[in-house]
Design a protein around this motif. Structure first.
Motif, PDB file in Angstrom:
ATOM      1  N   PRO A  27      68.991  29.519 -21.034  1.00  0.00           N
ATOM      2  CA  PRO A  27      68.039  29.278 -19.941  1.00  0.00           C
ATOM      3  C   PRO A  27      67.751  27.801 -19.712  1.00  0.00           C
ATOM      4  O   PRO A  27      67.658  27.355 -18.562  1.00  0.00           O
ATOM      5  CB  PRO A  27      66.779  30.030 -20.387  1.00  0.00           C
ATOM      6  N   TRP A  28      67.655  27.041 -20.784  1.00  0.00           N
ATOM      7  CA  TRP A  28      67.353  25.615 -20.612  1.00  0.00           C
ATOM      8  C   TRP A  28      68.552  24.853 -20.065  1.00  0.00           C
ATOM      9  O   TRP A  28      68.396  23.811 -19.416  1.00  0.00           O
ATOM     10  CB  TRP A  28      66.854  25.025 -21.933  1.00  0.00           C
ATOM     11  N   ALA A  29      69.759  25.363 -20.292  1.00  0.00           N
ATOM     12  CA  ALA A  29      70.934  24.750 -19.661  1.00  0.00           C
ATOM     13  C   ALA A  29      70.888  24.955 -18.152  1.00  0.00           C
ATOM     14  O   ALA A  29      71.266  24.062 -17.378  1.00  0.00           O
ATOM     15  CB  ALA A  29      72.214  25.349 -20.241  1.00  0.00           C
ATOM     16  N   ILE A  30      70.428  26.124 -17.710  1.00  0.00           N
ATOM     17  CA  ILE A  30      70.283  26.373 -16.269  1.00  0.00           C
ATOM     18  C   ILE A  30      69.308  25.379 -15.664  1.00  0.00           C
ATOM     19  O   ILE A  30      69.569  24.768 -14.622  1.00  0.00           O
ATOM     20  CB  ILE A  30      69.820  27.825 -16.026  1.00  0.00           C
ATOM     21  N   TYR A  31      68.169  25.191 -16.328  1.00  0.00           N
ATOM     22  CA  TYR A  31      67.177  24.235 -15.834  1.00  0.00           C
ATOM     23  C   TYR A  31      67.728  22.811 -15.864  1.00  0.00           C
ATOM     24  O   TYR A  31      67.473  22.007 -14.966  1.00  0.00           O
ATOM     25  CB  TYR A  31      65.909  24.294 -16.680  1.00  0.00           C
ATOM     26  N   ALA A  32      68.463  22.502 -16.922  1.00  0.00           N
ATOM     27  CA  ALA A  32      68.939  21.124 -17.115  1.00  0.00           C
ATOM     28  C   ALA A  32      69.913  20.710 -16.024  1.00  0.00           C
ATOM     29  O   ALA A  32      69.836  19.590 -15.513  1.00  0.00           O
ATOM     30  CB  ALA A  32      69.591  20.977 -18.498  1.00  0.00           C
ATOM     31  N   VAL A  33      70.854  21.599 -15.653  1.00  0.00           N
ATOM     32  CA  VAL A  33      71.850  21.195 -14.654  1.00  0.00           C
ATOM     33  C   VAL A  33      71.194  20.963 -13.297  1.00  0.00           C
ATOM     34  O   VAL A  33      71.569  20.038 -12.553  1.00  0.00           O
ATOM     35  CB  VAL A  33      72.998  22.233 -14.549  1.00  0.00           C
ATOM     36  N   VAL A  34      70.190  21.773 -12.964  1.00  0.00           N
ATOM     37  CA  VAL A  34      69.497  21.584 -11.690  1.00  0.00           C
ATOM     38  C   VAL A  34      68.638  20.325 -11.735  1.00  0.00           C
ATOM     39  O   VAL A  34      68.667  19.500 -10.810  1.00  0.00           O
ATOM     40  CB  VAL A  34      68.641  22.815 -11.345  1.00  0.00           C
ATOM     41  N   GLY A  35      67.870  20.160 -12.817  1.00  0.00           N
ATOM     42  CA  GLY A  35      67.017  18.979 -12.926  1.00  0.00           C
ATOM     43  C   GLY A  35      67.810  17.690 -12.929  1.00  0.00           C
ATOM     44  O   GLY A  35      67.425  16.706 -12.286  1.00  0.00           O
ATOM     45  N   LEU A  36      68.935  17.681 -13.638  1.00  0.00           N
ATOM     46  CA  LEU A  36      69.770  16.480 -13.690  1.00  0.00           C
ATOM     47  C   LEU A  36      70.337  16.154 -12.315  1.00  0.00           C
ATOM     48  O   LEU A  36      70.317  14.993 -11.883  1.00  0.00           O
ATOM     49  CB  LEU A  36      70.910  16.688 -14.684  1.00  0.00           C
ATOM     50  N   ALA A  37      70.862  17.164 -11.622  1.00  0.00           N
ATOM     51  CA  ALA A  37      71.454  16.926 -10.303  1.00  0.00           C
ATOM     52  C   ALA A  37      70.418  16.357  -9.336  1.00  0.00           C
ATOM     53  O   ALA A  37      70.679  15.379  -8.620  1.00  0.00           O
ATOM     54  CB  ALA A  37      72.041  18.226  -9.757  1.00  0.00           C
ATOM     55  N   LEU A  38      69.241  16.946  -9.308  1.00  0.00           N
ATOM     56  CA  LEU A  38      68.206  16.485  -8.378  1.00  0.00           C
ATOM     57  C   LEU A  38      67.751  15.070  -8.716  1.00  0.00           C
ATOM     58  O   LEU A  38      67.582  14.228  -7.825  1.00  0.00           O
ATOM     59  CB  LEU A  38      67.023  17.456  -8.406  1.00  0.00           C
ATOM     60  N   ALA A  39      67.538  14.807  -9.995  1.00  0.00           N
ATOM     61  CA  ALA A  39      67.082  13.477 -10.401  1.00  0.00           C
ATOM     62  C   ALA A  39      68.153  12.426 -10.110  1.00  0.00           C
ATOM     63  O   ALA A  39      67.849  11.340  -9.595  1.00  0.00           O
ATOM     64  CB  ALA A  39      66.728  13.479 -11.887  1.00  0.00           C
ATOM     65  N   PHE A  40      69.395  12.732 -10.421  1.00  0.00           N
ATOM     66  CA  PHE A  40      70.473  11.752 -10.245  1.00  0.00           C
ATOM     67  C   PHE A  40      70.678  11.405  -8.769  1.00  0.00           C
ATOM     68  O   PHE A  40      70.719  10.235  -8.393  1.00  0.00           O
ATOM     69  CB  PHE A  40      71.771  12.293 -10.846  1.00  0.00           C
ATOM     70  N   PHE A  41      70.821  12.421  -7.932  1.00  0.00           N
ATOM     71  CA  PHE A  41      71.107  12.140  -6.526  1.00  0.00           C
ATOM     72  C   PHE A  41      69.906  11.538  -5.804  1.00  0.00           C
ATOM     73  O   PHE A  41      70.070  10.843  -4.799  1.00  0.00           O
ATOM     74  CB  PHE A  41      71.590  13.408  -5.818  1.00  0.00           C
TER      75      PHE A  41
END
Length: 535
Positions: free
Chosen positions: A176-190
């Motif tokens: 579950p935290w991997a699901i959150y991490a990929v979304v959070g990382l993408a939004l923060a990075f872009f």
């Protein structure tokens, strides 16, 4: 796609923002057409659900098993993809990239950061399932039922206990935290590195280019709104059921649909006050208070419960989780279909539907972290805490059950926590603290969710008028009420699965898009040096 193709023309963002000016003169700052379409569909859904509750109950009663039994392999496979992608980023040179640029520094301390992660991420779920899930898996495994993890361990209490805890941690650990991490990382990075609006469509720029500002981007953001709202409604509905059940258990307050609705209305009102207070004064303060209360309750149960058993259980449960991780995450496993469809598939759909909410909230508070630091902290630290939490709450309940107390097994899911606490000293106080925790988690989830939905419907702007957040916070409560009235827990879970299924495809594409963006970011200094030398 080449590095040059993944660069962001400045005029793209400018045109995107200017295109929204026609709605600002009404005191709003909304993104047309994402806001009106999302609002209209959700208002219609609430109205129809309240007018035709039996039809809605039948629909979700059919839809959830139809999706989970057909696409359980897809949900489990997608969860594995997200974990592997996160591990790749931690180990690869891309992990050195800093969110916000090389000179960016974190805005929040680690304690404040972790507090907001948990309050927004899994607070209500951990309270609801901390006792009920280990007990349920233990019973199914011991009896060899069709819902037993990996076929169960019939008649062996020790093996059933270990397998039940491993299966529980699997649902609350890395995946579950991997699901959150990929979304959070993408939004923060872009957003922080490429200067794009903080909204889901921005994460797909490397794949869609300028089309993210058109209807492909509109559809992505509208799906994100639906997923966030129904994922939140599921959590709020679970929280309301548990809080009312606790009040009934302690004080005899009737556990009825009316009581649940009254509680949702009252807590939504408190969430609105938190919305008006703002991020730092509202969400941050409530999150830290809740984190302190959660740690206090955890420490209390650890101290007065079977302490030595829990200490041994932490290491044993962690090892069992690692040992059973591959069998549990096998998308084509057999012999445990009821467990996979009834638990794992629902959880994965729930986490995916929550991912725009939690991911965007994590992105909002994670500027200045490196990719490696971000992934490591978001992935590993919460997993360790989840192991501790499930060990203390679930381990205490399992110890009581094995010792001969059958009350927890016989109790309803939402009451199991309070039945377990009733066997410990100062049960009235600890149970009341548990109810307060559920309520405050409820408030922070509603507040954080309205912030995220408002950001999406405002085109990625983080300073939209407060009135818009008030609108979304109100409708989060209304959707939870509508789903409870239209089918209870089954409707809540069906709504989460309905929105999580299409969103799973978007998240897989998001991983590839993020990789392309990170690769372009890492090559940028090299290309700039080459061009400087050439000139």
């Amino acid at each position: 796609m080449s590095t040059e193709e993944t660069q962001i023309p400045e005029e793209s963002v400018t045109e995107y923002e200017v295109g929204q000016d026609n709605l600002q003169r009404f005191g709003l700052d909304i993104h047309n057409p994402v806001f009106p379409i999302s609002a209209a569909v959700i208002i219609t859904f609430v109205a129809l659900t309240l007018l035709f509750p039996e039809a809605v109950d039948g629909f979700f009663g059919w839809l959830r098993p139809a999706i989970t039994s057909t696409f359980d392999w897809f949900f489990i496979l997608a969860g594995n993809i997200f974990v592997l992608f996160c591990l790749y980023l931690v180990l690869s040179p891309l992990g050195k990239i800093r969110l916000g640029g090389k000179d960016a520094r974190p805005e929040f301390t680690y304690f404040g950061w972790f507090s907001m992660l948990f309050a927004a991420g899994m607070g209500i779920g951990l309270m609801f399932y901390g006792v009920s899930e280990p007990i349920t898996h233990f019973t199914a495994s011991l009896e060899g039922g069709s819902a037993a993890p990996l076929g169960g361990a019939v008649g062996n209490e020790l093996a059933s206990r270990r397998l039940g805890m491993a299966a529980t941690i699997y649902h609350w650990g890395l995946h579950p935290w991997a699901i959150y991490a990929v979304v959070g990382l993408a939004l923060a990075f872009f957003s922080y590195n490429w200067g794009l609006p903080l909204t889901m469509r921005s994460a797909f720029y490397p794949l869609l280019g300028e089309r993210v500002w058109g209807w492909p981007g509109h559809i992505i953001d509208i799906l994100a709104v639906f997923a966030t709202l129904f994922g939140l409604a599921t959590s709020l509905g679970l929280g309301a059921q548990q809080a009312v059940a606790g009040l009934n258990y302690l004080f005899g307050i009737p556990d009825t649909l009316f009581s649940n609705i009254v509680l949702i209305v009252l807590i939504t009102g408190v969430a609105l006050l938190s919305v008006l207070a703002g991020l730092d004064a509202g969400v941050k303060r409530l999150s830290q208070i809740n984190m302190g209360l959660a740690l206090l309750l955890l420490a209390f149960i650890f101290a007065v419960g079977p302490t030595l058993v829990l200490v041994r259980g932490f290491f044993g449960n962690g090892w069992e989780y690692i040992r059973e991780l591959i069998p549990l995450s096998n998308p084509f496993g057999r012999g445990d279909d009821a467990y996979r469809t009834g638990w794992t598939t629902f959880y994965w759909a729930w986490w995916m539907s929550w991912s725009p909410f939690v991911g965007m909230f994590i992105a909002r508070v994670s500027r200045g972290r490196s990719v490696r630091e971000f992934i490591t902290c978001v992935l590993l630290i919460p997993t360790i805490v989840s192991v501790i939490w499930m060990t203390v709450f679930g381990g205490t309940a399992l110890t009581q059950t094995i010792a001969g107390f059958d009350g927890i097994v016989d109790a309803a899911l939402e009451v199991k926590l309070f039945v377990m606490l009733d066997q410990l000293p100062l049960s009235m106080i600890s149970s009341f603290v548990g109810i307060v925790l559920v309520i405050v988690f409820f408030v922070t989830s509603s507040d954080s969710g309205s912030l995220v939905i408002d950001t999406i419907t405002a085109g990625g702007k983080i300073d939209a008028p407060v009135s818009q957040r008030v609108f979304w916070a109100s409708f989060e409560g209304l959707v939870a009420i509508a789903l409870l009235a239209g089918g209870g827990l089954a409707a809540l879970q069906g709504a989460a699965i309905t929105t999580g299924f299409p969103f799973a495809f978007l998240l897989i594409a998001l991983c590839w898009s993020t990789f392309l963006g990170l690769r372009a970011e890492r090559r940028k200094p090299f290309l700039e040096n080459v061009r400087a030398e050439a000139s």
